[in-house]
Motif scaffolding. Structure first.
Motif, PDB file in Angstrom:
ATOM      1  N   ASN B  22       0.800  -1.218   0.000  1.00 23.35           N
ATOM      2  CA  ASN B  22       0.000   0.000   0.000  1.00 23.35           C
ATOM      3  C   ASN B  22       0.834   1.270   0.000  1.00 23.35           C
ATOM      4  OD1 ASN B  22      -2.725  -1.158   0.192  1.00 23.35           O
ATOM      5  ND2 ASN B  22      -1.990  -1.952   2.154  1.00 23.35           N
ATOM      6  N   CYS B  23       0.223   2.322  -0.522  1.00 19.54           N
ATOM      7  CA  CYS B  23       0.898   3.616  -0.620  1.00 19.54           C
ATOM      8  C   CYS B  23      -0.162   4.718  -0.537  1.00 19.54           C
ATOM      9  CB  CYS B  23       1.649   3.678  -1.948  1.00 19.54           C
ATOM     10  SG  CYS B  23       2.512   5.226  -2.278  1.00 19.54           S
ATOM     11  N   ASP B  24       0.083   5.727   0.268  1.00 15.99           N
ATOM     12  CA  ASP B  24      -0.802   6.876   0.371  1.00 15.99           C
ATOM     13  C   ASP B  24      -0.042   8.137  -0.020  1.00 15.99           C
ATOM     14  OD1 ASP B  24      -1.720   5.108   3.150  1.00 15.99           O
ATOM     15  OD2 ASP B  24      -3.222   5.656   1.654  1.00 15.99           O
ATOM     16  N   TYR B  25      -0.738   9.099  -0.582  1.00 21.80           N
ATOM     17  CA  TYR B  25      -0.084  10.347  -0.946  1.00 21.80           C
ATOM     18  C   TYR B  25      -0.937  11.526  -0.495  1.00 21.80           C
ATOM     19  CZ  TYR B  25      -3.227  10.158  -5.043  1.00 21.80           C
ATOM     20  OH  TYR B  25      -4.325  10.095  -5.872  1.00 21.80           O
ATOM     21  N   THR B  26      -0.294  12.663  -0.343  1.00 24.90           N
ATOM     22  CA  THR B  26      -0.997  13.839   0.167  1.00 24.90           C
ATOM     23  C   THR B  26      -1.158  14.946  -0.876  1.00 24.90           C
ATOM     24  OG1 THR B  26       1.094  14.759   0.992  1.00 24.90           O
ATOM     25  CG2 THR B  26      -0.202  13.411   2.524  1.00 24.90           C
ATOM     26  N   ASN B  27      -0.300  14.952  -1.884  1.00 24.30           N
ATOM     27  CA  ASN B  27      -0.309  16.029  -2.870  1.00 24.30           C
ATOM     28  C   ASN B  27      -1.339  15.746  -3.960  1.00 24.30           C
ATOM     29  OD1 ASN B  27       0.272  17.961  -4.810  1.00 24.30           O
ATOM     30  ND2 ASN B  27       2.492  17.764  -4.602  1.00 24.30           N
ATOM     31  N   SER B  28      -2.373  16.568  -4.029  1.00 26.43           N
ATOM     32  CA  SER B  28      -3.433  16.345  -5.013  1.00 26.43           C
ATOM     33  C   SER B  28      -2.971  16.630  -6.440  1.00 26.43           C
ATOM     34  CB  SER B  28      -4.649  17.213  -4.680  1.00 26.43           C
ATOM     35  OG  SER B  28      -4.278  18.573  -4.639  1.00 26.43           O
ATOM     36  N   MET B  29      -1.777  17.212  -6.587  1.00 28.50           N
ATOM     37  CA  MET B  29      -1.240  17.471  -7.927  1.00 28.50           C
ATOM     38  C   MET B  29      -0.588  16.233  -8.535  1.00 28.50           C
ATOM     39  SD  MET B  29      -1.953  20.576  -8.643  1.00 28.50           S
ATOM     40  CE  MET B  29      -0.832  21.106  -9.937  1.00 28.50           C
ATOM     41  N   PHE B  30      -0.345  15.209  -7.719  1.00 30.49           N
ATOM     42  CA  PHE B  30       0.237  13.975  -8.266  1.00 30.49           C
ATOM     43  C   PHE B  30      -0.746  13.334  -9.236  1.00 30.49           C
ATOM     44  CE2 PHE B  30       3.893  14.381  -6.023  1.00 30.49           C
ATOM     45  CZ  PHE B  30       3.935  13.968  -4.701  1.00 30.49           C
ATOM     46  N   ASP B  31      -0.242  12.975 -10.415  1.00 33.81           N
ATOM     47  CA  ASP B  31      -1.123  12.323 -11.374  1.00 33.81           C
ATOM     48  C   ASP B  31      -0.435  11.192 -12.125  1.00 33.81           C
ATOM     49  OD1 ASP B  31      -1.020  14.581 -14.255  1.00 33.81           O
ATOM     50  OD2 ASP B  31       0.559  13.801 -12.950  1.00 33.81           O
TER      51      ASP B  31
END
Lengths: 113, 113
Positions: B22-31
């Motif tokens: 699993n992996c979580d990210y916080t930056n909504s700009m990641f695409d």
């Protein structure tokens, strides 16, 4: 096709000494990265080149680190003078432009004593 | 502040079963998201990627799922093999001129025979 080639694989130096790492990217890859990886951490970007231009060096400690990419192909990363905290693995990677998969070399493990 | 988080430092799975990393990210700009595999004393090796316009990408035994609303992605390996034992890194890239790969700290997968 040859992958990303880095040398040396291992380097042990005394603190305050200079050290240099060399990277030959995959042929045709215009984007080149230098990453730093500490034990138990993921790679962290030091500098990114697009051809011969350093387009992102915001994470490079410029007081002691320098890099160059001659003719947009090979690259060297230098540390002068080295500190104990610089002990880490230095990874070079290349890609066909930004936002495509990057291919990594085997890395140079630096130990500063 | 970590933008890409892999909250499980290690995972142990029996051969033949499914491995889920699993992996979580916080930056909504990641695409754009990638998974890399790393064996000891080697550089990371690209495994699979996914763009934010998709929610699933499959390549043989490896499938990556992306849940944009939860800012979460996962890598499924089915069936798991002892040779899959390695450290797996999640990486993400944002739109725009930066687009550098931001890595998580990695999850060490052990597949037991």
């Amino acid at each position: 096709e040859a992958g990303v080639v880095q040398s040396p694989r291992y380097k042990i130096i005394e603190k305050k000494q200079p050290v240099a790492f060399w990277c030959n990217p995959i042929s045709g890859h215009n984007t080149l990265y230098w990453y730093l990886q500490n034990l138990g951490q993921g790679p962290e970007l030091l500098i990114r080149y697009e051809n011969e231009e350093a387009v992102d060096d915001s994470q490079l400690p410029k007081d002691r680190f320098s890099a160059e990419r001659l003719k947009g192909v090979d690259s060297t990363l230098k540390i002068q003078p080295a500190e104990l905290g610089d002990s880490a693995v230095y990874l070079c990677a290349s890609s066909f432009g930004l936002r495509t998969e990057a291919f990594f070399g085997q890395g140079t493990r630096l130990t500063v004593v | 502040d970590q933008q890409v988080k892999q909250n499980s430092p290690s995972l142990s799975v029996q051969e033949g079963r499914i491995s889920i990393l699993n992996c979580d990210y916080t930056n909504s700009m990641f695409d754009y998201f990638l998974w890399y595999k790393k064996y000891p004393a080697e550089g990371p090796t690209f495994l699979i990627s996914i763009s934010s316009i998709k929610d699933k990408n499959e390549d043989g035994r490896f499938t990556v799922f992306l849940n944009k609303s939860a800012k979460h992605l996962s890598l499924h390996i089915v069936p798991s093999q002892p040779g899959d034992s390695a450290v797996y890194f999640c990486a993400a890239s944002a739109r725009g001129s930066q687009g550098n790969l931001i890595f998580g700290k990695g999850t060490k997968l052990s597949v037991k025979p």
